[in-house]
Design a protein around this motif. Structure first.
Motif, PDB file in Angstrom:
ATOM      1  N   MET A   1      -4.752   1.790  18.972  1.00 54.13           N
ATOM      2  CA  MET A   1      -3.655   2.602  18.470  1.00 54.13           C
ATOM      3  C   MET A   1      -3.520   2.383  16.963  1.00 54.13           C
ATOM      4  N   THR A   2      -3.531   3.456  16.211  1.00 53.71           N
ATOM      5  CA  THR A   2      -3.464   3.330  14.761  1.00 53.71           C
ATOM      6  C   THR A   2      -2.014   3.337  14.272  1.00 53.71           C
ATOM      7  N   ILE A   3      -1.804   2.655  13.157  1.00 54.63           N
ATOM      8  CA  ILE A   3      -0.474   2.535  12.568  1.00 54.63           C
ATOM      9  C   ILE A   3      -0.068   3.870  11.950  1.00 54.63           C
ATOM     10  N   GLN A   4       1.173   4.251  12.239  1.00 55.11           N
ATOM     11  CA  GLN A   4       1.716   5.478  11.679  1.00 55.11           C
ATOM     12  C   GLN A   4       3.188   5.280  11.332  1.00 55.11           C
ATOM     13  N   ASP A   5       3.775   6.259  10.657  1.00 52.93           N
ATOM     14  CA  ASP A   5       5.189   6.173  10.292  1.00 52.93           C
ATOM     15  C   ASP A   5       6.041   5.876  11.511  1.00 52.93           C
ATOM     16  N   GLY A   6       7.014   4.996  11.334  1.00 48.85           N
ATOM     17  CA  GLY A   6       7.920   4.611  12.406  1.00 48.85           C
ATOM     18  C   GLY A   6       7.499   3.337  13.117  1.00 48.85           C
ATOM     19  N   ASP A   7       6.246   2.917  12.950  1.00 48.97           N
ATOM     20  CA  ASP A   7       5.780   1.672  13.579  1.00 48.97           C
ATOM     21  C   ASP A   7       6.293   0.473  12.794  1.00 48.97           C
ATOM     22  N   THR A   8       6.767  -0.555  13.507  1.00 49.45           N
ATOM     23  CA  THR A   8       7.121  -1.822  12.872  1.00 49.45           C
ATOM     24  C   THR A   8       5.924  -2.743  13.043  1.00 49.45           C
ATOM     25  N   ILE A   9       5.428  -3.242  11.908  1.00 49.76           N
ATOM     26  CA  ILE A   9       4.202  -4.029  11.916  1.00 49.76           C
ATOM     27  C   ILE A   9       4.408  -5.358  11.191  1.00 49.76           C
ATOM     28  N   LYS A  10       3.461  -6.283  11.426  1.00 43.04           N
ATOM     29  CA  LYS A  10       3.453  -7.562  10.718  1.00 43.04           C
ATOM     30  C   LYS A  10       2.094  -7.704  10.044  1.00 43.04           C
ATOM     31  N   ILE A  11       2.143  -8.098   8.775  1.00 43.11           N
ATOM     32  CA  ILE A  11       0.943  -8.176   7.936  1.00 43.11           C
ATOM     33  C   ILE A  11       0.864  -9.556   7.282  1.00 43.11           C
ATOM     34  N   ASP A  12      -0.315 -10.182   7.349  1.00 42.46           N
ATOM     35  CA  ASP A  12      -0.604 -11.320   6.479  1.00 42.46           C
ATOM     36  C   ASP A  12      -1.237 -10.738   5.224  1.00 42.46           C
ATOM     37  N   TYR A  13      -0.846 -11.229   4.061  1.00 43.61           N
ATOM     38  CA  TYR A  13      -1.352 -10.645   2.820  1.00 43.61           C
ATOM     39  C   TYR A  13      -1.444 -11.672   1.702  1.00 43.61           C
ATOM     40  N   THR A  14      -2.293 -11.369   0.758  1.00 43.08           N
ATOM     41  CA  THR A  14      -2.338 -12.062  -0.524  1.00 43.08           C
ATOM     42  C   THR A  14      -2.411 -10.985  -1.591  1.00 43.08           C
ATOM     43  N   GLY A  15      -1.515 -11.060  -2.569  1.00 39.72           N
ATOM     44  CA  GLY A  15      -1.493 -10.105  -3.668  1.00 39.72           C
ATOM     45  C   GLY A  15      -1.933 -10.783  -4.955  1.00 39.72           C
ATOM     46  N   THR A  16      -2.890 -10.168  -5.649  1.00 43.93           N
ATOM     47  CA  THR A  16      -3.384 -10.721  -6.909  1.00 43.93           C
ATOM     48  C   THR A  16      -3.333  -9.680  -8.020  1.00 43.93           C
ATOM     49  N   LEU A  17      -3.316 -10.172  -9.246  1.00 41.96           N
ATOM     50  CA  LEU A  17      -3.426  -9.304 -10.414  1.00 41.96           C
ATOM     51  C   LEU A  17      -4.899  -9.209 -10.792  1.00 41.96           C
ATOM     52  N   ASP A  18      -5.221  -8.348 -11.740  1.00 42.47           N
ATOM     53  CA  ASP A  18      -6.611  -8.153 -12.140  1.00 42.47           C
ATOM     54  C   ASP A  18      -7.265  -9.419 -12.676  1.00 42.47           C
ATOM     55  N   ASP A  19      -6.461 -10.342 -13.196  1.00 44.26           N
ATOM     56  CA  ASP A  19      -7.029 -11.596 -13.707  1.00 44.26           C
ATOM     57  C   ASP A  19      -7.272 -12.623 -12.597  1.00 44.26           C
ATOM     58  N   GLY A  20      -6.966 -12.227 -11.341  1.00 48.45           N
ATOM     59  CA  GLY A  20      -7.195 -13.107 -10.201  1.00 48.45           C
ATOM     60  C   GLY A  20      -6.010 -13.975  -9.830  1.00 48.45           C
ATOM     61  N   SER A  21      -4.965 -13.984 -10.649  1.00 52.07           N
ATOM     62  CA  SER A  21      -3.796 -14.810 -10.333  1.00 52.07           C
ATOM     63  C   SER A  21      -3.032 -14.219  -9.147  1.00 52.07           C
ATOM     64  N   VAL A  22      -2.560 -15.102  -8.265  1.00 51.49           N
ATOM     65  CA  VAL A  22      -1.812 -14.691  -7.076  1.00 51.49           C
ATOM     66  C   VAL A  22      -0.348 -14.508  -7.464  1.00 51.49           C
ATOM     67  N   PHE A  23       0.225 -13.326  -7.173  1.00 52.26           N
ATOM     68  CA  PHE A  23       1.641 -13.106  -7.457  1.00 52.26           C
ATOM     69  C   PHE A  23       2.501 -13.232  -6.208  1.00 52.26           C
ATOM     70  N   ASP A  24       1.888 -13.125  -5.026  1.00 52.64           N
ATOM     71  CA  ASP A  24       2.639 -13.296  -3.781  1.00 52.64           C
ATOM     72  C   ASP A  24       1.660 -13.450  -2.628  1.00 52.64           C
ATOM     73  N   CYS A  25       2.096 -14.179  -1.605  1.00 55.71           N
ATOM     74  CA  CYS A  25       1.243 -14.434  -0.448  1.00 55.71           C
ATOM     75  C   CYS A  25       2.136 -14.712   0.757  1.00 55.71           C
ATOM     76  N   SER A  26       1.841 -14.084   1.890  1.00 61.47           N
ATOM     77  CA  SER A  26       2.670 -14.293   3.077  1.00 61.47           C
ATOM     78  C   SER A  26       2.656 -15.752   3.520  1.00 61.47           C
ATOM     79  N   ALA A  27       1.573 -16.497   3.276  1.00 61.44           N
ATOM     80  CA  ALA A  27       1.509 -17.909   3.647  1.00 61.44           C
ATOM     81  C   ALA A  27       2.590 -18.715   2.929  1.00 61.44           C
ATOM     82  N   ASP A  28       2.987 -18.283   1.722  1.00 63.05           N
ATOM     83  CA  ASP A  28       4.050 -18.965   0.983  1.00 63.05           C
ATOM     84  C   ASP A  28       5.410 -18.792   1.650  1.00 63.05           C
TER      85      ASP A  28
END
Length: 141
Positions: A1-28
């Motif tokens: 089943m694919t994710i669509q509008d109205g679905d409540t989901i949980k995501i693990d993520y890591t967000g980085t900037l172009d220089d490679g620095s992490v600005f946010d991470c779900s593990a934190d």
């Protein structure tokens, strides 16, 4: 089943900037990010990227500033007299303050420069003007 509008989901993520620095991470945060797709709870580019994914799927993507926190707006960085602050307040570059707008709304502002008579307050989001890179995994859909 694919994710669509109205679905409540949980995501693990890591967000980085172009220089490679992490600005946010779900593990934190010790837990996945939970949100309802299409409800405007996350930035538009993030919502668009998860649509069509499935539980367990992993993905990497980039979000341009226009689909994240917008372009940096020079007019939102303003010099103000130092004497508008409480005299007992210790200010430092990088600290966040709440600023009242003429209509009484409070918005966060970052101190970017401290001069002898003035300080510069930047009311842009800290990630404004930056492309965001994400590595995500759908842990519950």
């Amino acid at each position: 089943m694919t994710i669509q509008d109205g679905d409540t989901i949980k995501i693990d993520y890591t967000g980085t900037l172009d220089d490679g620095s992490v600005f946010d991470c779900s593990a934190d945060h010790d837990q996945p990010l939970e949100f309802t797709v299409g409800a405007g709870q996350v930035i538009p580019g993030f919502e668009e990227a998860v649509r069509g994914m499935e539980q367990g799927e992993e993905k990497q993507f980039r979000i341009e500033p226009s689909e994240a926190y917008g372009e940096y707006d020079e007019s939102l960085a303003q010099q103000v007299p130092k004497n508008i602050l409480r005299s007992d307040m210790q200010i430092e570059e990088g600290m966040m303050l709440l600023v009242k707008t003429p209509d009484g709304q409070e918005i966060p502002a970052r101190v970017t420069r401290i001069g002898d008579e003035e300080i510069t307050l930047d009311m842009n989001h800290p990630l404004a003007g930056k492309a965001l890179n994400f590595s995500i995994k759908v842990v519950d859909a």
